[in-house]
Design an enzyme around this catalytic site. Structure first.
Site, mmCIF file in Angstrom:
data_model
loop_
_atom_site.group_PDB
_atom_site.id
_atom_site.type_symbol
_atom_site.label_atom_id
_atom_site.label_comp_id
_atom_site.label_asym_id
_atom_site.label_seq_id
_atom_site.Cartn_x
_atom_site.Cartn_y
_atom_site.Cartn_z
ATOM 1 N N HIS A 244 50.755 46.304 50.147
ATOM 2 C CA HIS A 244 49.594 45.415 49.665
ATOM 3 C C HIS A 244 50.936 43.346 48.929
ATOM 4 C CE1 HIS A 244 45.622 46.487 50.868
ATOM 5 N NE2 HIS A 244 46.423 48.144 50.380
ATOM 6 N N ASP B 203 54.351 35.831 48.055
ATOM 7 C CA ASP B 203 52.829 36.684 48.069
ATOM 8 C C ASP B 203 53.016 37.885 49.104
ATOM 9 O OD1 ASP B 203 50.118 37.410 47.619
ATOM 10 O OD2 ASP B 203 49.511 35.553 47.681
HETATM 11 O O1 F6P Z 1 46.483 42.959 46.603
HETATM 12 C C1 F6P Z 1 47.095 43.511 45.577
HETATM 13 C C2 F6P Z 1 46.392 44.194 43.785
HETATM 14 O O2 F6P Z 1 47.391 44.417 42.674
HETATM 15 C C3 F6P Z 1 45.910 44.930 44.369
HETATM 16 O O3 F6P Z 1 46.261 45.989 44.515
HETATM 17 C C4 F6P Z 1 44.666 44.888 43.607
HETATM 18 O O4 F6P Z 1 43.491 45.703 43.895
HETATM 19 C C5 F6P Z 1 44.190 43.429 43.278
HETATM 20 O O5 F6P Z 1 45.581 43.267 43.399
HETATM 21 C C6 F6P Z 1 43.638 42.889 41.916
HETATM 22 O O6 F6P Z 1 44.681 43.481 40.538
HETATM 23 P P1 F6P Z 1 44.054 44.250 39.440
HETATM 24 O O7 F6P Z 1 43.211 45.393 40.450
HETATM 25 O O8 F6P Z 1 45.518 44.518 38.707
HETATM 26 O O9 F6P Z 1 42.959 43.328 38.999
#
Ligand code: F6P
Length: 492
Positions: A180, A391
Site C-alpha cells: 500500500h 504517499d
Molecule cells: O496504508 C498504510 C498503513 O500503514 C496500513 O498498513 C495501515 O493499516 C494504516 O496505514 C494505518 O497504520 P497503523 O496500522 O500503523 O495505524
C-alpha cells in the site's frame, strides 16, 4: 458488533468458507476493527485507522472469507468471530512485539525508508528478529485457516516475509501480495541490512502489486541486482527447488466510490455538515485537511503555508477557516511524538498571532471521527488540501472527490502522492515549495467557476470509473491466471 455505513453482506453470495477452510483469505497487520478495553473494563470494537482498512473492508463484505490480522491490543488472545459476512481470525502480539515488530521495524525502519527517508530510518537487529517471528506467526495462522488451493492476499509492508513463509508451509495456495505504500528506489532500499530477505520474502508470491508502475520497476530492478533469479519484463523466474514465477505490476488502489457518495448525501451527513458550518461561524470559504498525524503527510509545510496566507492578509480569518483533522497514529513512536508537539506549537502560534476574539483561523482537531462526520467535512470543503511529502496513493483525495456535492469543490494535491498519476486535474503542488503551495492554494480558491467545474468533472469521472471493486477484480483475476497474465507490462 461494530457496523459501518454499508450493511450488505457477501452480496455476490459466493461461499468463501467451507469446513475445510476459507477459499479466500486476506492477511493484514490490522484487522478492520480494533479491540478497545475501556477504563471500566468494558470491551468495544472500533474501525481501525488507515487507508488499508477503508479499501479492503468493502472487498471482504462483498466476497466473504477470512481476514487474518492483529486486533490492536497487546498480550491478548481473541477467539475468531464473524463480522459483516466474513470471519475474523485474530493473531496475538505481545507488548514486546508491539514495540519491536510494529512500532520498531515496521514503523521506525521500513516506513521512513520506504517514504524517501523523510525521517531517519533506524536499523536494529532485535527489531528485525521480532519482525521475522511475527511474520512466521501470521504465515502459520494463514496456513491453518486456508482451504486447499485457496487464494490468499497478503497486505502491506508489515508482512513482507509472509509470502515466502506461507509458500513453504502451503505450496498449494495462490498467493498475492499488495504493497500500500511506495516501494523505494535501489539507492534507498540498499541501506536495508535485510534487503535480500525482504526481496526473497515478496518473491514467494505469485503476484506482487504496487500502487504505481515505478514501485514495480524498482522492485524488479532490485531482484535483478540483488538475487540470482531471472527477471524478464514484468516477472521473475525463481531459480532453485521451487521454480514458480512471480509477476510484479501496478494496481492503483481506490475506494468504494458509491458508498462514500451515498454516505455524504445521507440526511445525517447533510445535517451534520450544516451544523459544522454553523459551528465554524458560517465562513465564506472552508479549507480542509484530513490526515493521519504522520510526518509523511506534509502537515508542517501545509500549516506553515496556510499560516502565512492568514498572517500576510491574503486570507481573511473573519470569513475563512482552515479545518485540519489529524487522526492520532503510532503515538509511542518518537517521530510521531515530535510531530504532534510541532503541530501543536505551530497552530498555537499562528492562532495567537492572527485573528481576534472568536473562532481561530486554524481549527485543529487531534481526534478520530466516524466516517459520517468525515463525509460531512468533505461536503463543506471548498478546497481540500492533500499535500504529502510522499504517499503510496492517498485515499483521502479520492474520498473528497466522491463526497463533495456538485462540481464546485477544488482538490489541491501533492505531486508526491501516488494519486497524482490518476487525479491529473487536481491543482498540483510541490509541498516542499511553500510559495508555490500558497499560490496553488489561492488559485484553487479563486479560480473561475468554469475551470473548477471542468477539473472536478474529470476527477469525479476518474473515481467513479475506477472503484475498489474494479481494483480487487483486476488483481484477483490476474492472480488466478498465475503466470499467464498477458504480455503487456506496466512495470516501466
Ligand atoms: O496504508 C498504510 C498503513 O500503514 C496500513 O498498513 C495501515 O493499516 C494504516 O496505514 C494505518 O497504520 P497503523 O496500522 O500503523 O495505524
Amino acid at each position: 458488533m461494530y457496523k459501518d455505513f454499508q450493511e450488505e453482506t457477501n452480496v455476490n453470495n459466493t461461499p468463501q468458507s467451507t469446513e475445510q477452510g476459507a477459499t479466500f483469505v486476506v492477511v493484514a497487520n490490522r484487522l478492520p476493527v480494533d479491540r478497545i478495553v475501556g477504563e471500566d473494563g468494558e470491551i468495544d470494537w472500533q474501525t481501525a485507522p488507515g487507508g488499508l482498512v477503508t479499501a479492503l473492508e468493502p472487498v471482504m463484505r462483498q466476497r466473504g472469507g477470512s481476514w487474518v490480522g492483529w486486533h490492536g491490543a497487546p498480550d491478548e488472545e481473541v477467539e475468531p468471530f464473524e463480522h459483516d459476512g466474513y470471519t475474523i481470525e485474530p493473531v496475538p502480539l505481545s507488548a514486546q512485539e508491539v514495540v519491536e515488530y510494529y512500532e520498531g521495524f515496521s514503523n521506525a525502519t521500513l516506513w521512513p525508508l520506504y517514504h524517501d527517508s523523510v525521517a531517519f530510518p533506524e536499523y536494529h537487529r532485535e527489531w528485525y528478529e521480532a519482525y521475522e517471528v511475527v511474520n512466521q506467526r501470521f504465515a502459520e495462522k494463514t496456513a491453518q485457516v486456508a482451504a486447499h488451493g485457496a487464494t490468499v492476499w497478503v497486505q502491506d509492508y508489515q508482512l513482507q516475509l509472509v509470502p515466502r513463509m506461507l509458500r513453504e508451509l502451503r505450496p498449494d495456495l495462490n498467493i498475492g501480495f499488495f504493497l500500500h505504500i511506495p516501494f523505494p528506489p535501489m539507492e534507498l532500499f540498499d541501506q536495508l541490512p535485510w534487503r535480500v530477505e525482504m526481496l526473497e520474502g515478496l518473491l514467494g508470491a505469485d503476484l506482487v502489486g504496487f500502487q504505481v508502475p515505478g514501485g514495480a520497476s524498482n522492485f524488479l530492478r532490485l531482484v535483478r541486482r540483488r538475487t540470482e533469479h531471472r527477471v524478464d519484463r514484468d516477472r521473475a523466474k525463481l531459480v532453485g527447488p521451487d521454480q514458480h514465477t512471480c509477476v510484479a505490476r501496478a494496481y492503483p488502489i481506490s475506494i468504494d466510490t458509491q458508498g462514500f457518495a451515498d454516505l455524504a448525501n445521507s440526511p445525517e451527513a447533510i445535517a451534520e455538515a450544516e451544523q459544522l458550518l454553523a459551528d465554524l461561524g458560517n465562513p465564506s470559504k472552508v479549507f480542509v485537511g484530513i490526515d493521519r498525524l504522520d510526518y509523511t503527510k506534509g502537515l508542517r509545510q501545509r500549516v506553515r503555508a496556510m499560516g502565512e496566507l492568514f498572517s500576510e492578509g491574503t486570507l481573511d480569518p473573519h470569513d475563512t477557516v482552515f479545518l485540519q483533522v489529524a487522526t492520532p497514529s503510532r503515538e509511542r513512536v518518537d517521530e510521531y511524538r515530535r510531530l504532534r508537539d510541532d503541530i501543536d506549537l505551530l497552530v498555537g502560534r499562528i492562532n495567537s498571532e492572527v485573528g481576534g476574539v472568536g473562532r481561530p483561523p486554524i481549527v485543529y482537531l487531534h481526534a478520530s471521527f466516524p466516517r459520517a462526520t468525515m463525509a460531512a467535512m468533505y461536503r463543506i470543503a471548498d478546497v481540500m488540501i492533500v499535500t504529502p511529502l510522499r504517499d503510496g496513493m492517498n485515499l483521502v483525495a479520492k474520498e473528497y472527490i466522491a463526497c463533495n456535492p456538485g462540481l464546485d469543490g477544488a482538490l489541491v494535491l501533492s505531486e508526491f502522492a501516488g494519486a497524482a498519476r490518476e487525479l491529473r486535474q487536481a491543482y498540483m503542488v510541490n509541498p516542499y515549495d511553500l510559495n508555490g503551495m500558497k499560490e496553488v492554494v489561492m488559485k484553487a480558491a479563486t479560480d473561475s467557476t468554469q475551470n473548477r467545474r471542468r477539473r472536478m468533472r474529470a476527477l469525479k469521472k476518474q473515481v467513479s470509473e475506477n472503484t475498489i471493486d474494479k481494483w480487487a477484480d483486476k488483481f484477483l483475476t490476474d492472480l488466478d491466471a498465475k503466470g499467464d497474465m498477458g504480455k503487456d507490462t506496466n512495470a516501466g
